[in-house]
Design an enzyme around this catalytic site. Sequence first.
Site, short mmCIF file in Angstrom:
data_model
loop_
_atom_site.label_atom_id
_atom_site.label_comp_id
_atom_site.label_asym_id
_atom_site.label_seq_id
_atom_site.Cartn_x
_atom_site.Cartn_y
_atom_site.Cartn_z
N LEU A 113 11.01 -20.73 -4.52
CA LEU A 113 9.39 -19.23 -3.95
C LEU A 113 8.40 -19.75 -4.58
O LEU A 113 8.32 -20.13 -6.40
CB LEU A 113 10.44 -18.48 -4.14
CG LEU A 113 9.51 -16.63 -3.76
CD1 LEU A 113 8.69 -17.13 -2.43
CD2 LEU A 113 9.64 -15.64 -4.36
N HIS B 89 2.74 3.30 -8.97
CA HIS B 89 1.74 1.52 -9.15
C HIS B 89 3.46 1.37 -10.05
O HIS B 89 3.56 0.19 -9.93
CB HIS B 89 0.68 1.63 -10.31
CG HIS B 89 -0.75 1.89 -9.29
ND1 HIS B 89 -0.39 1.93 -7.79
CD2 HIS B 89 -1.79 2.48 -9.48
CE1 HIS B 89 -1.35 1.79 -7.28
NE2 HIS B 89 -2.12 2.80 -8.18
N ASP C 74 0.68 -1.30 0.24
CA ASP C 74 0.39 0.28 -0.33
C ASP C 74 0.90 0.91 0.18
O ASP C 74 1.92 1.45 0.55
CB ASP C 74 -0.87 -0.18 1.54
CG ASP C 74 -2.23 1.37 1.36
OD1 ASP C 74 -2.20 1.37 -0.22
OD2 ASP C 74 -2.59 1.54 2.24
C1 IPE Z 1 -5.32 -2.85 -0.16
O1 IPE Z 1 -5.08 -1.83 -0.53
C2 IPE Z 1 -5.02 -3.19 -1.26
C3 IPE Z 1 -4.18 -3.74 -1.77
C4 IPE Z 1 -2.71 -2.69 -1.70
C5 IPE Z 1 -3.48 -4.19 -3.49
P1 IPE Z 1 -5.82 -0.06 -0.55
O2 IPE Z 1 -5.08 0.46 -0.60
O3 IPE Z 1 -7.08 -1.07 -1.16
O4 IPE Z 1 -6.66 -0.08 1.22
P2 IPE Z 1 -7.80 0.78 1.66
O5 IPE Z 1 -8.87 1.11 0.76
O6 IPE Z 1 -6.59 1.60 2.67
O7 IPE Z 1 -8.14 -0.27 2.64
C1 IPE Z 2 -1.77 0.04 -3.43
O1 IPE Z 2 -1.54 1.38 -3.70
C2 IPE Z 2 -2.10 -0.68 -5.27
C3 IPE Z 2 -3.14 -1.41 -4.94
C4 IPE Z 2 -4.47 -1.00 -4.08
C5 IPE Z 2 -3.58 -0.80 -6.49
P1 IPE Z 2 -2.15 2.50 -3.16
O2 IPE Z 2 -3.12 2.85 -4.83
O3 IPE Z 2 -3.64 2.20 -2.39
O4 IPE Z 2 -1.73 4.18 -2.48
P2 IPE Z 2 -2.86 5.08 -1.85
O5 IPE Z 2 -2.68 4.14 -0.54
O6 IPE Z 2 -3.72 5.46 -2.09
O7 IPE Z 2 -1.22 5.45 -1.15
MG MG Z 3 -3.90 2.53 -0.67
#
Ligand code: IPE
Ligand code: IPE
Ligand code: MG
Length: 256
Positions: free
Chosen positions: A138, A44, A27
């Site tokens: 792995l 990303h 995240d």
């Molecule tokens: C969780 O992150 C999903 C992934 C890392 C793929 P999110 O950014 O979607 O989670 P929330 O919305 O903050 O709970």
């Molecule tokens: C996690 O990073 C990746 C996915 C959920 C695909 P985020 O896109 O949720 O990044 P933040 O949390 O908004 O910074």
């Molecule tokens: Mg996020």
Amino acid sequence: MAKSNVVDQVLEHYSSSIPQHVGIIMDGNGRWAQQKGMPRVYGHKKGVDAVRETVRFARKVGVKSLTLFAFSSENWKRPEDEVSGLMELFMLVLTREVNTLHKNNVRLKIVGDISAFSDKIQKKVISAHQMTEANTGLTLNVAANYGGRWDIANATKSIANDVQSGKLDANDIDETLLGKYMCLADQPELDLLVRTGGESRISNFLLWQLAYAELHFTSVYWPDFDELSFAQAVEAFAGTERRFGLTGEQIKQNEI
Ligand code: IPE
Ligand code: IPE
Ligand code: MG
């Protein structure tokens, strides 16, 4: 821990307590990019570099299974351009990285409901599974269109079908049996969950599999997650006593 030779240091100090199965909620990509005045999709893209480094580290220290949360069943609700950017990236990664993973003896599994992805992506997923399924290094699970509740519902549906067709007796349903129908049942129990990005929540990741995992939350944004960050998670894991419901004294006696 110093930044140089992180792998060597981990092997020197923690070789007897390397987690066999690590799950990571990757995240913070969006915030990382926004902090730099860049669009979220840039974060990303940079996140893929961190995935490469993480996989390398996991292989070197001897983690058996690594499960990365790449796209949740809820992430479809994001703005259209972000979702399509993520799909393009998924396609690119499946095209560019699978050969290297195969060369490195990595078994790649995409876990989640892949039927929602484009035909092109689904074909790539199937061919990546076929190419790498016999690899013995792995196991890299990439959770895509995955949700912990989906996993449990899906397992329940399969059990119901097996009961209906007479393959299974409803009275035989217990925790062990349900576990066998869940994603990742063929792999070691989840030992350690890492979440980057500063939030302390599970966001519908591996709900069933998390029962006895150690949880490690770090404020590092995913694109900045490196060998040192992973080593810190392993260090924290190695420092905990896993009691599984027993007392500390019982654990010590079992060790003797
Ligand atoms: C969780 O992150 C999903 C992934 C890392 C793929 P999110 O950014 O979607 O989670 P929330 O919305 O903050 O709970
Ligand atoms: C996690 O990073 C990746 C996915 C959920 C695909 P985020 O896109 O949720 O990044 P933040 O949390 O908004 O910074
Ligand atoms: Mg996020």
